[in-house]
Design a protein around this motif. Structure first.
Motif, PDB file in Angstrom:
ATOM      1  N   THR A 141      23.934  49.671  34.487  1.00  6.59           N
ATOM      2  CA  THR A 141      22.891  49.803  34.991  1.00  6.59           C
ATOM      3  C   THR A 141      22.379  48.745  36.051  1.00  6.59           C
ATOM      4  N   PRO A 142      21.459  48.435  36.744  1.00  8.72           N
ATOM      5  CA  PRO A 142      21.499  47.395  37.756  1.00  8.72           C
ATOM      6  C   PRO A 142      21.491  46.064  36.963  1.00  8.72           C
ATOM      7  N   ASP A 143      20.530  46.224  35.939  1.00 10.61           N
ATOM      8  CA  ASP A 143      20.505  45.050  34.949  1.00 10.61           C
ATOM      9  C   ASP A 143      21.526  44.616  34.329  1.00 10.61           C
ATOM     10  N   MET A 144      22.290  45.543  33.684  1.00  9.46           N
ATOM     11  CA  MET A 144      23.645  45.238  33.203  1.00  9.46           C
ATOM     12  C   MET A 144      24.659  44.776  34.043  1.00  9.46           C
ATOM     13  N   LEU A 145      24.822  45.197  35.432  1.00  7.35           N
ATOM     14  CA  LEU A 145      25.636  44.833  36.425  1.00  7.35           C
ATOM     15  C   LEU A 145      25.315  43.197  36.670  1.00  7.35           C
ATOM     16  N   GLY A 146      24.095  42.825  36.659  1.00  7.18           N
ATOM     17  CA  GLY A 146      23.893  41.385  36.806  1.00  7.18           C
ATOM     18  C   GLY A 146      24.111  40.510  35.747  1.00  7.18           C
ATOM     19  N   GLN A 147      24.098  41.095  34.516  1.00  4.06           N
ATOM     20  CA  GLN A 147      24.318  40.259  33.337  1.00  4.06           C
ATOM     21  C   GLN A 147      25.777  40.089  33.185  1.00  4.06           C
ATOM     22  N   LEU A 148      26.557  41.200  33.462  1.00  2.00           N
ATOM     23  CA  LEU A 148      28.109  41.140  33.299  1.00  2.00           C
ATOM     24  C   LEU A 148      28.620  39.939  34.428  1.00  2.00           C
ATOM     25  N   GLN A 149      28.059  40.266  35.727  1.00  3.27           N
ATOM     26  CA  GLN A 149      28.272  39.302  36.600  1.00  3.27           C
ATOM     27  C   GLN A 149      28.203  37.886  36.480  1.00  3.27           C
ATOM     28  N   ALA A 150      27.406  37.519  35.795  1.00  8.84           N
ATOM     29  CA  ALA A 150      27.097  36.228  35.182  1.00  8.84           C
ATOM     30  C   ALA A 150      28.008  35.501  34.245  1.00  8.84           C
ATOM     31  N   ARG A 151      28.713  36.526  33.414  1.00 13.20           N
ATOM     32  CA  ARG A 151      29.550  35.911  32.464  1.00 13.20           C
ATOM     33  C   ARG A 151      30.889  35.798  33.028  1.00 13.20           C
ATOM     34  N   ALA A 152      31.758  34.948  32.493  1.00 17.02           N
ATOM     35  CA  ALA A 152      32.788  34.309  32.656  1.00 17.02           C
ATOM     36  C   ALA A 152      33.964  35.203  32.595  1.00 17.02           C
ATOM     37  N   SER A 153      33.838  36.302  31.779  1.00 21.04           N
ATOM     38  CA  SER A 153      34.857  37.494  31.725  1.00 21.04           C
ATOM     39  C   SER A 153      34.982  38.405  32.730  1.00 21.04           C
ATOM     40  N   GLU A 154      36.398  39.091  32.722  1.00 24.98           N
ATOM     41  CA  GLU A 154      36.701  39.888  33.735  1.00 24.98           C
ATOM     42  C   GLU A 154      36.181  41.150  33.264  1.00 24.98           C
ATOM     43  N   TYR A 155      35.850  42.092  34.237  1.00 28.70           N
ATOM     44  CA  TYR A 155      35.592  43.618  33.899  1.00 28.70           C
ATOM     45  C   TYR A 155      36.281  44.435  35.068  1.00 28.70           C
ATOM     46  N   PHE A 156      36.173  45.738  34.366  1.00 33.01           N
ATOM     47  CA  PHE A 156      36.838  46.818  35.399  1.00 33.01           C
ATOM     48  C   PHE A 156      35.692  47.964  35.364  1.00 33.01           C
ATOM     49  N   VAL A 157      35.443  48.368  36.560  1.00 30.31           N
ATOM     50  CA  VAL A 157      34.374  49.476  36.609  1.00 30.31           C
ATOM     51  C   VAL A 157      35.368  50.828  37.029  1.00 30.31           C
ATOM     52  N   LYS A 158      34.570  51.725  36.355  1.00 35.58           N
ATOM     53  CA  LYS A 158      35.007  53.091  36.351  1.00 35.58           C
ATOM     54  C   LYS A 158      34.085  54.042  35.959  1.00 35.58           C
ATOM     55  N   PRO A 159      34.107  55.578  36.596  1.00 38.51           N
ATOM     56  CA  PRO A 159      32.999  56.586  36.098  1.00 38.51           C
ATOM     57  C   PRO A 159      33.318  56.884  34.583  1.00 38.51           C
ATOM     58  N   VAL A 160      32.423  57.256  33.944  1.00 39.78           N
ATOM     59  CA  VAL A 160      32.526  57.574  32.615  1.00 39.78           C
ATOM     60  C   VAL A 160      33.442  58.433  32.375  1.00 39.78           C
ATOM     61  N   GLN A 161      33.345  59.532  33.418  1.00 43.67           N
ATOM     62  CA  GLN A 161      34.517  60.652  33.653  1.00 43.67           C
ATOM     63  C   GLN A 161      35.084  60.512  34.614  1.00 43.67           C
ATOM     64  N   GLY A 162      36.451  60.437  34.805  1.00 40.24           N
ATOM     65  CA  GLY A 162      37.156  59.988  36.015  1.00 40.24           C
ATOM     66  C   GLY A 162      38.426  60.657  36.306  1.00 40.24           C
ATOM     67  N   ILE A 163      38.876  60.974  37.334  1.00 35.47           N
ATOM     68  CA  ILE A 163      40.425  61.241  37.722  1.00 35.47           C
ATOM     69  C   ILE A 163      40.756  60.638  39.146  1.00 35.47           C
ATOM     70  N   ALA A 164      42.204  60.649  39.192  1.00 34.48           N
ATOM     71  CA  ALA A 164      42.707  60.208  40.475  1.00 34.48           C
ATOM     72  C   ALA A 164      42.363  58.651  40.758  1.00 34.48           C
ATOM     73  N   SER A 165      41.830  57.905  39.757  1.00 35.81           N
ATOM     74  CA  SER A 165      41.575  56.398  39.839  1.00 35.81           C
ATOM     75  C   SER A 165      40.235  56.385  40.916  1.00 35.81           C
ATOM     76  N   TYR A 166      39.569  57.474  40.898  1.00 37.57           N
ATOM     77  CA  TYR A 166      38.274  57.702  41.701  1.00 37.57           C
ATOM     78  C   TYR A 166      37.275  56.507  41.181  1.00 37.57           C
ATOM     79  N   GLY A 167      36.779  56.016  42.131  1.00 34.57           N
ATOM     80  CA  GLY A 167      35.924  54.608  41.863  1.00 34.57           C
ATOM     81  C   GLY A 167      36.211  53.684  40.936  1.00 34.57           C
ATOM     82  N   ALA A 168      37.353  53.570  40.728  1.00 31.86           N
ATOM     83  CA  ALA A 168      37.966  52.413  39.736  1.00 31.86           C
ATOM     84  C   ALA A 168      37.992  51.169  40.408  1.00 31.86           C
ATOM     85  N   PHE A 169      37.622  50.053  39.955  1.00 34.19           N
ATOM     86  CA  PHE A 169      38.093  48.977  40.608  1.00 34.19           C
ATOM     87  C   PHE A 169      37.453  47.691  39.805  1.00 34.19           C
TER      88      PHE A 169
END
Length: 440
Positions: A141-169
Motif C-alpha cells: 500500500t502507499p503506507d507500507m511502501l514508505g515503511q519498507l523504504q525506511a528499513r535497511a533490508s532489501e526487498y523485491f517487488v512483484k505482482p501478487v499474480q505474475g508471469i514473464a517477470s512482468y513488473g518484477a524489480f
C-alpha cells in the motif's frame, strides 16, 4: 469407435500449441484446440492451428472462460470424440485446465489449489510460518511502501499474480506509488497478459532472496514429486523495470550434488506443506551456500527452452511429453519418472548437460536480424521476431530468440565460459534509428 484426443487450451492461438500437438500425436492421439480470440495482428493464426489439430474451437474474447471450456467439451463429446485429458501451458488457464480435468475424471490439481499457488503473498507467508522460507512478503500500500523504504533490508517487488517477470524489480528509494500505478495501467492495457496478472493489479514486496538461482523442473504423481532437471541461471539482468534470465545450464555448474540433494529434500517439504499432489511445476529458488529459499512456484511447464532442454538431458522425453504421461497414465509415469529423475543423493541418471541462452528485444522497430557463427553449433535455434516488427516498451520480457546447446557434462564444464562469451551476440539485431524532428 470413439476418437480419442486431448484438449489444448491456447491463449490467443499460441502457448506452445505446435509442441503440444506434436507430443499428443506421438501418443497416437488427436489434438483438439480451444483458443481465445487471437490479437488483430494475428487474425489468421487459427488457420495455422487448424493444420495441426483434429478440431479448433475459438472463444469470443481474448481470454477463455469456464463457459468456453464446458461448451467445447460438450461439443467434442457430442461429435464422438473421447477427450482423455486437458492440458495448457498458459498459467492464466491453469485453473481452467484443472476444471476440465475434474470434469473428465483425470487426476490433477484442484482448481482452488491452482489459485492459491498463484497467490505469491499466500505461498511466501505460508512457507515462512512453517520455517520453509526465511523471507516474508508484504501486501503493498502507499503506507507500507514508505515503511519498507525506511528499513535497511532489501526487498523485491512483484505482482501478487505474475508471469514473464512482468513488473518484477528491486525496490529502491526512488520507487514511488506512481511507479506501481504506471505498471498496473500498462498490465491492464496489455491484452496478452492482463488476465494473468488479474483485475485490479496488486503488488507485494518480498524480503530479498540472495544466492545462486536455479529452477527445478518437477512432476508430481499422486503426491510424489520427481525432479527431472535443475537449471542454474548463469546470468540475470535487470532492465526496463524487470529481471531478465539470459542463460541457463543444467545440471548446475556451481552447486554440488550434495546441495542439489538438499534442495530436492527442501522442495519435497514445500510441496507437502502446500498439499501439491499432481501436476508439472517450474520452481525458482536460490541457494546461498547454506540453505535454499523460494523465489516462486509456477504450476506449469517452464518457458523458453526448458522443455527441449529436459529431453536433451535425459535423451528420451521433453517436459511436455512427461506431463502428458502423468495426465494419461499415472502408473506408467511413476515408473518412467523414477528412472529419469534426480536421485535422492542429488545425482542425475545421465551424463548429459545443456546450455541455453535467451535473447530479449529492446523497444523499437527491428531493421535486421542475423545469426552469427559459433564454435559449437546449437541443437535448437529459434528466432521469434523478424525485420519490420515493432517492439513496444513494456515491463515484461519480449523474446527475440533462443538457442540450445547439448553436450556431455565434461564438455560443458570445460567449455561453459567460452560458450557464455561466444553466445552473447549469437543473435544480432539492428533497430531503426529515428531521426529527430526538425527544429528539435
Amino acid at each position: 469407435m470413439l476418437a480419442d484426443g486431448v484438449l489444448i487450451l491456447s491463449h490467443c492461438g499460441y502457448s506452445f500449441v505446435e509442441d503440444l500437438a506434436t507430443a499428443i500425436g506421438r501418443r497416437r492421439l488427436r489434438a483438439h484446440v480451444l483458443s481465445s480470440r487471437p490479437l488483430p495482428e494475428h487474425a489468421n493464426r487459427l488457420d495455422a492451428v487448424r493444420a495441426l489439430a483434429g478440431s479448433v474451437h475459438a472463444g469470443d474474447a481474448h481470454v477463455l472462460s469456464i463457459a468456453d471450456v464446458d461448451r467445447t467439451l460438450d461439443a467434442l463429446q457430442a461429435s464422438g470424440v473421447r477427450v482423455l485429458a486437458c492440458i495448457s501451458v498458459w498459467e492464466g488457464y491453469r485453473a481452467l485446465m484443472a476444471h476440465a480435468n475434474a470434469r473428465l475424471g483425470v487426476a490433477d490439481l484442484a482448481p482452488a489449489l491452482v489459485q492459491s499457488l498463484r497467490d505469491k503473498l499466500h505461498v511466501r507467508n505460508t512457507l515462512h510460518a512453517d520455517g520453509l522460507s526465511r523471507r516474508r512478503a508484504y501486501a503493498l500500500t502507499p503506507d507500507m511502501l514508505g515503511q519498507l523504504q525506511a528499513r535497511a533490508s532489501e526487498y523485491f517487488v512483484k505482482p501478487v499474480q505474475g508471469i514473464a517477470s512482468y513488473g518484477a524489480f528491486r525496490l529502491t528509494r526512488e520507487t514511488t506509488w506512481a511507479t506501481l500505478d504506471a505498471i498496473a495501467r500498462q498490465a491492464q492495457a496489455d491484452t496478452v497478459y492482463a488476465s494473468v496478472i488479474g483485475e485490479g493489479v496488486r503488488f507485494i514486496a518480498e524480503e530479498y532472496v540472495s544466492g545462486t538461482e536455479c529452477s527445478f523442473e518437477v512432476l508430481v504423481v499422486d503426491g510424489s514429486p520427481y525432479v527431472v532437471a535443475i537449471h542454474e541461471k548463469c546470468e540475470l539482468t535487470e532492465a526496463n523495470g524487470t529481471v531478465l534470465e539470459d542463460s541457463c545450464t543444467s545440471p548446475p555448474v556451481s552447486i554440488a550434488a550434495l546441495h542439489c540433494a538438499q534442495g530436492i529434500a527442501w522442495l519435497r517439504s514445500v510441496f507437502t506443506r502446500l498439499a501439491i499432489d499432481w501436476g508439472c511445476f517450474h520452481v525458482e529458488a536460490r541457494f546461498d551456500g547454506t540453505r535454499w529459499d523460494l523465489i516462486e512456484i509456477n504450476p506449469r511447464v517452464g518457458g523458453s527452452l526448458i522443455s527441449p532442454s529436459v529431453k536433451a538431458l535425459n535423451g528420451e522425453a521433453n517436459l511436455l511429453d512427461l506431463w502428458l504421461h502423468v495426465l494419461l497414465d499415472a502408473d506408467g509415469a511413476h515408473a518412467s519418472l523414477s528412472r529419469l529423475a534426480y536421485t535422492g543423493e542429488g545425482e542425475t541418471p545421465s551424463p548429459n548437460a545443456t546450455f541455453f541462452r535467451v535473447y530479449f528485444a529492446s523497444p523499437g522497430r527491428i531493421e535486421e536480424i542475423r545469426l552469427n557463427a559459433l564454435p559449437r553449433a546449437p541443437v535448437v535455434t529459434q528466432v521469434l521476431l523478424e525485420a519490420g516488427d515493432e517492439v513496444d516498451p513494456a515491463s515484461r520480457e519480449v523474446f527475440l530468440g533462443q538457442l540450445l546447446w547439448s553436450m556431455t557434462r565434461a564438455e560443458r564444464d570445460a567449455e561453459l565460459d567460452a560458450l557464455l562469451a561466444a553466445s552473447a551476440d549469437a543473435i544480432a539485431v539492428r533497430y531503426r534509428v529515428t531521426e529527430p524532428a526538425l527544429g528539435v
